[in-house]
Design an enzyme around this catalytic site. Structure first.
Site, PDB file in Angstrom:
ATOM      1  N   ASP A 180       7.218   0.507   2.242  1.00 26.68           N
ATOM      2  CA  ASP A 180       5.879  -0.216   2.287  1.00 26.68           C
ATOM      3  C   ASP A 180       6.158  -1.732   1.902  1.00 26.68           C
ATOM      4  O   ASP A 180       7.811  -2.108   2.043  1.00 26.68           O
ATOM      5  CB  ASP A 180       4.952   0.187   1.410  1.00 26.68           C
ATOM      6  N   HIS A 238       0.513  -2.479  -2.429  1.00 28.70           N
ATOM      7  CA  HIS A 238      -0.200  -1.727  -1.534  1.00 28.70           C
ATOM      8  C   HIS A 238       1.371  -0.843  -1.582  1.00 28.70           C
ATOM      9  O   HIS A 238       1.303   0.574  -2.198  1.00 28.70           O
ATOM     10  CB  HIS A 238       0.289  -2.198  -0.593  1.00 28.70           C
ATOM     11  N   SER A 396      -3.710   5.345   4.073  1.00 26.09           N
ATOM     12  CA  SER A 396      -2.545   4.901   2.874  1.00 26.09           C
ATOM     13  C   SER A 396      -2.781   6.029   1.763  1.00 26.09           C
ATOM     14  O   SER A 396      -1.297   5.923   1.384  1.00 26.09           O
ATOM     15  CB  SER A 396      -2.895   3.717   2.310  1.00 26.09           C
TER      16      SER A 396
END
Length: 953
Positions: A180, A238, A396
């Site tokens: 990520d 994120h 996600s």
């Protein structure tokens, strides 16, 4: 550091405002991911010369080195030199040691790079590197206020995590990779949870000899350094959010509980922080597989852009390295195939809300394996060491729930392979389809919603799975009218299965299945069987529209109530056909391109002569009336592909060809729906292609006919139509030359220093010829230079300047050349049509090419005549062919008034009155150039038309 540039790079990677701080509606699906400029990956075609070795000498071969030099490319670098080879007898593994990466000048079109490298015969594929996007959606600070039971982490109750932890709380030996944007190591719920590599402490030395210096706690693959800490920029949090869902420290009296409980996580940063960095998602998959991750989470992806390179990486990690790969299925409220989630060997995860309904703006698909909660997910935040986001949403965050569950399953059932872990998760879900709002998504949310407790406790599950599919004929796409034999391999992944049968049915009206049922013998755990002795048969309808995706369903039924489904998608009628004329193969697309569909080089087999190596980089029809009105499907001034022509009727091979061994026909048009209406030409084009296998003299040329119809209310005056051909002939595609033969109206190309093949196009019919040869890499101030973009003005210049520019590349070294061969039609009235015809030729010598050109013209003259004469009761022309004198006879009672003779572009070249009350007359055609003419007999109540061939006296 470069904060402004870093932020710009992030915005570009994430598609503008995708990670904006406020809530936003779902983004529309893009056509596909963006590519990294000036870089590509290749896979060597030759097998390893010996086990454990890669034939690097193949890269040093003369053809490869010449191609690299001509392209200005770097020497290919082996991407994965330490990759694990497939185990002995392992048929589904992949050898990543044969994958290399190279750089080339950003101004060189990728299609040119792909063409020249494939021509060397050394590579299985040449592909760009895609930049995949994080599937993150913004926080909703009000989400918690609408929740009732356990509003903070409701999802743990939904998936039965608390009950599951009674059976397994994970273990620090199980590592979940998080590929990520990086992490926050100091967060109170993540601190100390990262996997540490004590074999390589931070001392500036690569102590464990793995090629990474000081990779003590993960790696930043995007910037190639040992610090995967996320940047303090919008969107870079994120990875911290995802890591918290999968692996936040649990039972520590603060914050949240991560699904993996005591499992570790390995942070892998794949988005760059520096100007020289690049997206490295697939590199991170190899890193994770090679560094002990038993599970990997991928909360990023894109619609489309399927890549064999990416599939190879997935296969290596899942099969060679036995790593479970979990990926988010996408955040667009549509039936879409996201990648990497839709690749083989990936657990694809869709999302649900607090009430188990499909999540808002979450993708669904036949390739989804299961679903997990994706709305109002409470997780760790990057903002500070005790920060939490109160309600992020998106697939996600469904994916790391499944990744955490997979880690617990791996510990609970250590004997399970990665495929068996996936099967256990699929077969222990709670059904979602009894919920009314989910009924419309049946089979597209996987087997149901994740239930971790069942996954850890049920040991009686069964699952059969089709693990391999082989088609005969061997193709990626199938044409209307095809019959295809499908052989499958079925494997039992969990408990033994008896009484199993597999039936295959089509969900498409354009594909039917014969021999639908495969009775499977009893299968023990991990046993494999095949229907090779009696394959399924797929029948493709002749009426299949272009680019149809057919969905087929495998339905498994076995003893003890076992039932399951698996889905398969096949592309039908992809929009091109391939014709063969002796040693010449040519693909023709539905939108005017030759060789390949310009918007997708994988659609088409190219143009090949004697070998399976492509000769044509890009080619296609160009139609124009001025420099401002040009229509084509070729690169434009911005090096993007024009989309002027749209399909009216997809090109198809005729099932019963009448004039040749193979014939294909289709219709496309430059219509008002065009993306450039102000610059459209306004024509409809009916294309017809002819190829002969025999006799020998008709081999090695293919005729392409284009009937152009004016669909505007104005006369097109003049109208130019031509074929643009960017040939790349071996052994040196950058050392070609182009020339023009006036007598035969033939433009051709060969290699300048060492000509081994010749390729060309001759104008068979249509009007005054034009020919313009160009050096693609000519100086920037040249009249035509393709490398800096191909403008409409340049295309029109090549079409409309006659035959003055007759050569290119005629220097000592040659050049990368292309040319335009066209015809000038003086005028075309509204609704009228005109025929323009070319022959594409190939030969081993120039003399042979010229002879083939003459033969093509002679045969086309014969071809242009009717296959069968009109009935004698109507009228007759004789002799036909004629050297000049033509007798015309009509039946009694036909009130003829006038005879008109038209040339190939519709101009009147002879006319005379018909003698009153006569049934016979003579017509003098002497003085006309040899060729095909149209004779029209006008009567009071009818118009009769016939073609006649005028030959040399």
């Amino acid at each position: 550091m470069f904060p402004p540039l870093r932020l710009l790079l992030l915005v570009l990677l994430l598609g503008g405002g995708l990670l904006a701080p406020m809530a936003a509606p779902a983004q529309p699906a893009r056509l596909g991911p963006t590519t990294q400029p000036g870089v590509c990956v290749v896979r060597l075609k030759a097998p390893a010369s010996a086990r454990g070795m890669v034939p690097a000498d193949l890269l040093q071969s003369s053809p490869v080195q010449k191609a690299l030099q001509q392209l200005g490319a770097t020497q290919p670098r082996q991407k994965y030199p330490k990759a694990l080879l497939p185990r002995a007898g392992q048929t589904r593994g992949v050898d990543l040691r044969q994958i290399y990466q190279m750089r080339y000048p950003a101004g060189v079109p990728f299609e040119k790079v792909r063409q020249q490298l494939l021509q060397t015969g050394a590579f299985e594929y040449v592909e760009p590197l895609y930049q995949r996007q994080p599937l993150y959606q913004p926080n909703d600070p009000f989400a918690d206020s609408t929740r009732t039971a356990n509003p903070r982490q409701y999802y743990l109750k939904n998936i039965r995590a608390y009950r599951a932890w009674d059976f397994s709380k994970g273990d620090s030996t199980i590592v979940i990779g998080i590929s990520d944007t990086g992490t926050r190591f100091t967060h109170q719920d993540l601190k100390g949870k990262e996997q540490r590599n004590y074999a390589d402490p931070i001392d500036g030395i690569d102590n464990d000899k793995d090629g990474y210096v000081d990779n003590f706690r993960g790696w930043d693959l995007a910037d190639n350094d040992n610090d995967p800490t996320a940047d303090n920029l919008p969107g870079y949090g994120h990875g911290t959010l995802v890591a918290g869902v999968a692996a936040a420290r649990t039972d520590n009296g603060r914050g949240i509980a991560g699904m993996g409980f005591q499992c570790k996580y390995l942070p892998l940063k794949v988005y760059p922080s520096t100007p020289t960095g690049f997206f490295a998602g697939f590199e991170s998959i190899v890193y994770a597989a090679d560094h002990g991750c038993q599970v990997l989470n991928l909360s990023w992806g894109d619609v489309g852009g399927r890549s064999q390179y990416e599939q190879d990486i997935i296969t290596y990690a899942a099969v060679n390295r036995n790593m479970v790969i979990v990926a988010a299925a996408g955040n667009t409220n549509a039936d879409l195939d996201f990648y990497p989630a839709s690749y083989d060997h990936v657990i694809s995860v869709s999302g649900s809300d607090v009430n188990d309904r499909k999540g808002k703006n979450i993708s669904y698909s036949y390739f989804v394996d299961l679903t997990a909660p994706s709305e109002a997910i409470l997780t760790t935040s990057f903002d500070h060491d005790s920060a939490y986001s109160s309600g992020v949403w998106g697939s996600s965050f469904a994916a790391p729930l499944v990744a955490g569950a997979a880690a617990l399953v791996r510990l609970r059932f250590p004997q399970y392979t990665a495929e068996q872990v996936a099967a256990q998760l699929r077969q222990t879900t709670d059904s979602l389809y009894t919920i009314t709002s989910n009924a419309v998504y049946r089979h597209k949310l996987g087997t149901g919603r994740l239930n971790v407790a069942r996954a850890l406790t049920l040991t009686d599950r069964r699952e059969a799975r089709v693990m391999r599919e082989d088609y005969l004929p061997v193709r990626s796409y199938f044409q209307p009218g095809d019959t295809v034999r499908l052989t499958v391999q079925v494997q039992s992944l969990l408990n033994p299965i008896t009484g199993l049968s597999v039936s295959l049915t089509s969900l498409s009206p354009y594909l039917t299945v014969r021999n639908q049922t495969f009775p499977v013998p009893a299968l023990n755990t991990l046993a494999v069987t095949s229907n090779a002795e009696n394959p399924f048969e797929l029948i493709i309808s002749p009426e299949t529209p272009m680019a149809t995706t057919a969905v087929l369903r495998y339905h498994f039924v076995g003893d003890n109530g076992y039932q399951d489904d698996q889905y398969l998608k096949i592309v039908l009628n992809p929009g091109y056909v391939t014709l063969t004329a002796g040693d010449l193969d040519l693909s023709l697309t539905s939108q005017g391109n030759i060789g390949y569909e310009a918007t997708d080089p994988s659609l088409g087999d190219g143009v090949m002569y004697r070998t399976k190596l492509p000769m044509l980089s890009i080619g296609g029809l160009v139609v124009a009336t001025s420099a401002r009105r040009v229509s084509d499907r070729l690169p434009n001034a911005q090096n993007k592909i024009n989309t002027d022509f749209t399909v009216v009727s997809a090109v198809q091979l005729l099932q019963a060809p009448r004039r040749a061994t193979e014939e294909a026909t289709g219709v496309f048009a430059d219509t008002l729906q065009n993306t450039r209406p102000a610059t459209r030409t306004g024509v409809r084009v009916r294309q017809h292609a002819y190829a002969w296998a025999e006799p020998t003299e008709r081999r090695n040329f293919i005729v392409l006919e284009y009937r152009l119809t004016n669909i505007t209310p104005d006369t097109l005056k003049p109208l130019h139509a031509g074929l643009y051909m960017d040939w790349d002939l071996l052994p040196n595609p950058a050392g070609n030359e182009a020339a023009w033969d006036e007598e035969r109206r033939l433009g051709y190309v060969t290699e300048r220093k060492n000509p081994k093949h010749y390729a060309g196009v001759t104008l068979l019919r249509g009007g005054a010829p034009s020919f313009y040869a160009a050096d693609n890499a000519a100086p920037a101030d040249s009249a035509v230079r393709i490398y800096n973009g191909f403008s409409d003005a340049e295309k029109f210049r090549m079409l409309a300047t006659g035959t003055r520019n007759r050569a290119a590349g005629q220097t000592s070294t040659g050049a990368d050349v292309s040319y335009m061969l066209g015809a000038k039609i003086p005028q075309l009235a509204p609704g009228d049509s005109v025929m323009v015809a070319f022959a594409v030729l190939a030969a081993g010598t120039l003399d042979s090419l010229l002879t083939t050109g003459n033969t093509a013209q002679d045969w086309y003259n014969t071809l242009a005549l009717p296959v069968q004469p009109a009935q004698a009761t109507l009228w007759q022309l004789f002799p036909n062919p004629t050297t000049g004198l033509l007798y015309v006879s009509v039946p009694a009672g036909f009130a003829a008034e006038r005879v008109i003779v038209l040339d190939g572009v519709g101009r009147v070249v002879r006319q005379q009155s018909w003698p009153a009350h006569q049934t016979n007359a003579t017509l003098q055609l002497q003085g006309l150039k040899p060729g095909v003419y149209i004779v029209q007999l006008q009567g009071k109540e009818a118009l009769l038309t016939r073609k006649v061939l005028v030959t040399q006296p």
